[in-house]
Design a protein around this motif. Structure first.
Motif, mmCIF file in Angstrom:
data_model
loop_
_atom_site.group_PDB
_atom_site.id
_atom_site.type_symbol
_atom_site.label_atom_id
_atom_site.label_comp_id
_atom_site.label_asym_id
_atom_site.label_seq_id
_atom_site.Cartn_x
_atom_site.Cartn_y
_atom_site.Cartn_z
ATOM 1 N N ILE A 126 0.882 -1.161 0.000
ATOM 2 C CA ILE A 126 0.000 0.000 0.000
ATOM 3 C C ILE A 126 0.926 1.219 0.000
ATOM 4 O O ILE A 126 1.745 1.378 0.908
ATOM 5 C CB ILE A 126 -0.923 0.000 1.236
ATOM 6 C CG1 ILE A 126 -1.694 -1.333 1.311
ATOM 7 C CG2 ILE A 126 -1.877 1.181 1.196
ATOM 8 C CD1 ILE A 126 -2.523 -1.675 0.093
ATOM 9 N N THR A 127 0.819 2.011 -1.043
ATOM 10 C CA THR A 127 1.866 3.009 -1.249
ATOM 11 C C THR A 127 1.591 4.341 -0.569
ATOM 12 O O THR A 127 2.489 5.103 -0.329
ATOM 13 C CB THR A 127 2.117 3.255 -2.743
ATOM 14 O OG1 THR A 127 0.861 3.582 -3.345
ATOM 15 C CG2 THR A 127 2.687 2.003 -3.393
ATOM 16 N N ARG A 128 0.342 4.663 -0.335
ATOM 17 C CA ARG A 128 0.096 5.841 0.488
ATOM 18 C C ARG A 128 -1.302 5.769 1.089
ATOM 19 O O ARG A 128 -2.099 4.925 0.694
ATOM 20 C CB ARG A 128 0.303 7.144 -0.284
ATOM 21 C CG ARG A 128 -0.545 7.288 -1.504
ATOM 22 C CD ARG A 128 -0.193 8.603 -2.211
ATOM 23 N NE ARG A 128 -0.512 8.548 -3.622
ATOM 24 C CZ ARG A 128 -1.728 8.685 -4.123
ATOM 25 N NH1 ARG A 128 -2.756 8.890 -3.332
ATOM 26 N NH2 ARG A 128 -1.922 8.618 -5.422
ATOM 27 N N ALA A 129 -1.534 6.628 2.036
ATOM 28 C CA ALA A 129 -2.809 6.587 2.743
ATOM 29 C C ALA A 129 -3.952 6.903 1.794
ATOM 30 O O ALA A 129 -3.779 7.509 0.755
ATOM 31 C CB ALA A 129 -2.796 7.582 3.881
ATOM 32 N N TRP A 130 -5.118 6.447 2.153
ATOM 33 C CA TRP A 130 -6.290 6.669 1.305
ATOM 34 C C TRP A 130 -7.466 6.987 2.205
ATOM 35 O O TRP A 130 -7.447 6.749 3.409
ATOM 36 C CB TRP A 130 -6.594 5.433 0.467
ATOM 37 C CG TRP A 130 -6.608 4.187 1.295
ATOM 38 C CD1 TRP A 130 -5.536 3.411 1.627
ATOM 39 C CD2 TRP A 130 -7.725 3.609 1.961
ATOM 40 N NE1 TRP A 130 -5.920 2.389 2.432
ATOM 41 C CE2 TRP A 130 -7.246 2.473 2.651
ATOM 42 C CE3 TRP A 130 -9.089 3.926 2.025
ATOM 43 C CZ2 TRP A 130 -8.100 1.665 3.408
ATOM 44 C CZ3 TRP A 130 -9.918 3.116 2.771
ATOM 45 C CH2 TRP A 130 -9.424 1.992 3.454
#
Ligand SMILES: *Cc1c(COP(=O)(O)O)cnc(C)c1O
Length: 376
Positions: free
Chosen positions: A312-316
């Motif tokens: 998971i590459t960045r917050a969502w």
């Protein structure tokens, strides 16, 4: 009164929520749950294996301690002669047996994490000393570091999974060859080799055929993934000649039960069916990969197994809004479970904020991608 010290220091048992309990908590029928968290085969056993189970003739008689019928069928399937093959209650049992036979307290065992958790578990269970040589960022093995560790720590056993769980990468043949030149027993775990696309089931892609020619190669295989028999517990391994008498001495006599054995033999007689399902799962893996790659926050890793690891590459969503985001994979797992879709979440060294999703049927891929569209 006291238990052995190495058992006292094991981490406590963490119960897993059984499938039926989990589905009740999610308010769904078990049949409605899309279970993509444990790399099981959603098609289940082949029709021949189901028939064999329904028609079991001798469930009241103890099984053959030597599993001769199964090993004969396995010899035909793999091309290896029967005396090198041993069957077990899943390859998990054979891993345990191997360490029981090889490891004295304090002996070193080398593992390359992130990888299958049972290697560390069984090492600790048998009072071995676990040496870990982490994989590189792309999950490739750190060969120079492994070489150094073999020299300095003198491990008795080196565990390699190929394809590796949880990332799905294969250990290249040249790397396996280089490691086989080291003075260590190499255990090559091929639990997912049938999904690697390297030729026919049985003999394709595997290093099984080399076991008789080498002193230091063990190959482990299982019916749990490609043949859909995870719940029946049946696996097998090929072992070098010097090790076999020790394994036979130490093995529990009735380790492979009658149902597991019959279903495994029947599976080996229904290869066309199973091959078609393996191909379908590989197709879904690739379709899932393209689908996942379209979400900017998900980075899927290419896989040769029946699952895909994603970072998971960045917050969502809410997490991003709240400025947190460190647990975004965890939140994604929880949101997917509300859609009745189960996946695996990891947050440990080498696997920071990662999810692993098993390949399912086409409709499972569709529902997964729909749910992700909804959530992200
Ligand atoms: C699933 C798995 C196994 C275990 O297989 P069983 O035969 O079910 O015990 C072994 N190794 C790896 C890497 C696995 O992922």
């Amino acid at each position: 009164m006291n238990t052995a010290r190495h058992i006292q220091t094991l981490p406590p048992y963490v119960p897993i929520e059984p499938f039926e309990v989990l589905s009740a908590r999610l308010g769904r029928e078990p049949s409605e749950i899309i279970k993509l968290d444990a790399n099981e085969n959603p098609y289940g056993p082949s029709p021949a294996a189901r028939r064999a189970l329904a028609e079991l003739e001798y469930p009241h008689i103890y099984p053959d301690p030597e599993s001769r019928l199964l090993r004969t069928a396995l010899a035909r399937f793999t091309g290896l002669s029967i005396e090198y093959l041993m069957a077990g209650a899943g390859s998990d049992e054979l891993l345990d047996l191997l360490l029981r036979v090889c490891i004295e307290p304090g002996d070193a065992v080398l593992s390359c994490p992130p990888t299958f958790g049972m290697y560390a578990f069984d090492t600790h269970l048998h009072a071995g000393r676990l040496i870990e040589v982490p994989r590189l960022a792309d999950f490739a093995l750190d060969l120079p570091a492994i070489r150094r560790a073999v020299e300095t720590e003198r491990p008795k056993i080196l565990f390699l999974a190929s394809p590796n769980n949880p990332d799905g990468s294969m250990v290249p043949d040249e790397a396996v060859n280089a490691l086989l030149d080291l003075p260590v027993l190499v255990v090559l775990d091929e639990a997912y080799i049938e999904f690697s696309g390297l030729g026919r089931l049985g003999a394709g892609g595997t290093r099984l055929a080399e076991v008789p020619q080498r002193e230091n190669l063990v190959v482990m295989r299982t019916f749990s993934k490609w043949a859909g028999l995870a719940g029946l517990r049946v696996g097998y391994g090929a072992f070098p000649e010097w090790l076999l008498p020790m394994l036979w001495k130490a093995k529990q006599p009735y380790n492979v039960n009658v149902a597991a054995s019959s279903a495994a033999i029947a599976s080996l007689e229904d290869l066309d069916y199973l091959e078609e399902k393996v191909a379908a799962l590989v197709t879904e893996r690739e379709r899932m990969f393209s689908g996942l790659a379209r979400f900017p926050v998900i980075r899927p890793y290419p896989s040769r197994a029946n699952f895909i690891l994603c970072r998971i590459t960045r917050a969502w969503g809410d997490e991003a809004a709240s400025g947190r985001g460190s647990a975004s994979g965890q939140a994604l797992k929880s949101r997917l479970s509300q859609h009745g879709i189960l996946i695996r979440y990891f947050d440990k060294p080498g696997l920071r904020d990662c999810i692993r999703i098993s390949a399912g049927k086409p409709e499972h891929t569709d529902k997964l991608l729909e749910a992700l569209n909804d959530i992200l």
